[in-house]
Design a protein around this motif. Structure first.
Motif, PDB file in Angstrom:
ATOM      1  N   GLU A 209      22.410   2.589  28.354  1.00  0.00           N
ATOM      2  CA  GLU A 209      21.263   2.524  29.427  1.00  0.00           C
ATOM      3  C   GLU A 209      20.726   1.082  29.350  1.00  0.00           C
ATOM      4  OE1 GLU A 209      18.646   5.558  27.685  1.00  0.00           O
ATOM      5  OE2 GLU A 209      19.679   7.156  28.658  1.00  0.00           O
ATOM      6  N   ASP A 214      16.943   1.425  36.095  1.00  0.00           N
ATOM      7  CA  ASP A 214      16.038   2.657  36.740  1.00  0.00           C
ATOM      8  C   ASP A 214      15.030   1.887  37.663  1.00  0.00           C
ATOM      9  OD1 ASP A 214      17.863   4.732  36.039  1.00  0.00           O
ATOM     10  OD2 ASP A 214      16.229   5.224  34.493  1.00  0.00           O
ATOM     11  N   GLU A 217      16.610   0.126  40.735  1.00  0.00           N
ATOM     12  CA  GLU A 217      17.218   1.122  41.611  1.00  0.00           C
ATOM     13  C   GLU A 217      16.036   1.804  42.351  1.00  0.00           C
ATOM     14  OE1 GLU A 217      20.392   3.641  43.263  1.00  0.00           O
ATOM     15  OE2 GLU A 217      20.289   1.845  41.917  1.00  0.00           O
ATOM     16  N   PHE A 313      10.100   7.854  38.865  1.00  0.00           N
ATOM     17  CA  PHE A 313      10.586   6.490  37.816  1.00  0.00           C
ATOM     18  C   PHE A 313       9.642   6.513  36.599  1.00  0.00           C
ATOM     19  CE2 PHE A 313       9.413   2.187  36.693  1.00  0.00           C
ATOM     20  CZ  PHE A 313      10.468   1.901  35.847  1.00  0.00           C
ATOM     21  N   SER A 316      10.552   9.573  34.142  1.00  0.00           N
ATOM     22  CA  SER A 316      11.572   9.285  33.771  1.00  0.00           C
ATOM     23  C   SER A 316      11.579   8.057  32.493  1.00  0.00           C
ATOM     24  CB  SER A 316      12.722   8.998  34.534  1.00  0.00           C
ATOM     25  OG  SER A 316      12.646   7.908  35.257  1.00  0.00           O
TER      26      SER A 316
END
Length: 328
Positions: A209, A214, A217, A313, A316
């Protein structure tokens, strides 16, 4: 001025070091250790380990096949052709074909010997170990990309702010003087940022990760929405002044809140208030009014998606941080 990269520096350091070690060990064809170091020095740790595996596997396979074919058929040029006809398809099947070039060096060493002995095989294996080993050692150092990635994030957020400000200005005043250069620049920044994140992931072999993956993205998807809403906004007629003023106020507030924090919930509530306000307007009576209402509803839908991306986002991100803090 030509900029010298880290890979160039590591190659320049590792190649003579590998040759020097091979000479200290009194290995035959010691220069080949430097060739292997050049081939295995890659831009990321992951690629370097993968390159090392490809070359080790291919070189060991080359030694076995060379012994079988040269000692059976003889040391003739035709033997090299036959060896390659067998060797290359096997490397492709085993998915180690990037090691073909380095293996060719080993094959030619064995061919040139005219007799493959155990000492020669050991010599080649040590050469492979030295060349690839030095490459792996020099490739352990990888400069941190965090500062560069952070700069991309700052530029990206500044561009998002500018785009949203220009949308608000157009809705409020009909100003069309914006050049739109932030659109092109944002596309470039997103591409570069995603490449940097990919490199950084490969530099941390045991980490799957990345804290910025993220984020970029999410911004990529949000940017696609911003590009979609621009034509919608340009189609809104000047006659819908009150609605445009409400939207301008919404986009101005959104422009002031472009940052990694979570303000999506507040703007989703404001968006719902806008939707209710538009629903209370009189029903459209003309085609132009109907099209305007359709554009407004589509615009609200797109911005809802924009904000939900940010909200997802942050949720998470919070979960990821909690997992990291959880005692093992």
């Amino acid at each position: 001025m030509v900029k010298i990269g880290y890979r160039t520096i590591k190659t320049a350091v590792g190649t003579p070091l590998a040759i020097w070690i091979a000479e200290l060990l009194q290995l035959e064809n010691s220069v080949s250790a430097g060739i292997l170091t050049i081939l295995c020095t890659q831009v990321t740790r992951k690629k370097s380990f993968l390159a090392a595996w490809h070359r080790v596997a291919a070189c060991l396979l080359a030694i076995v096949l060379s012994f079988l074919i040269f000692e059976t058929i003889g040391f003739h040029p035709i033997s090299i052709g036959i060896l390659l006809l067998v060797f290359i398809p096997i490397t492709v099947m085993l998915r180690v074909s990037p090691g073909i070039v380095s293996s060719a060096v080993i094959i030619l060493h064995l061919y040139n010997s005219h007799h493959i002995t155990l000492d020669l095989i050991i010599n080649e294996i040590i050469l492979i170990t030295v060349g690839i080993g030095v490459a792996l050692i020099v490739n352990l150092y990888m400069p941190s990309l965090d500062a560069t990635i952070r700069r991309k994030q700052i530029i990206l957020e500044r561009n998002f702010t500018k785009i949203l400000e220009e949308v608000a200005l157009y809705l409020r005043e009909g100003d069309q003087s914006w050049s739109g250069e932030e659109i092109t620049q944002t596309e470039k920044v997103l591409k570069e940022a995603n490449q940097l994140v990919g490199r950084d992931v490969e530099n941390h072999v045991l980490r799957s990760e990345h804290p910025y993956y993220d984020y970029f993205e999410m911004r990529t998807k949000q940017f696609a929405i911003l590009k979609r809403i621009l034509p919608l906004i340009s189609r809104l007629p000047e006659t819908s002044y009150s609605q445009c003023e409400q939207l301008a106020h919404f986009f101005s507030g959104l422009a002031d809140s472009v940052h990694p924090g979570n303000t999506a919930v507040l703007f989703l509530e404001e968006l719902e208030s806008l939707r209710q306000s538009f629903d209370e307007d009189p029903l459209p009576k003309t085609r132009e009014e109907f099209e305007t209402r359709a554009h407004l509803l589509q615009l609200l839908y797109e911005m809802e998606n924009y904000l939900e991306l940010k909200q997802s986002f942050k949720e998470s991100d919070v979960q990821h941080r909690n997992r990291q803090r959880k005692p093992q």
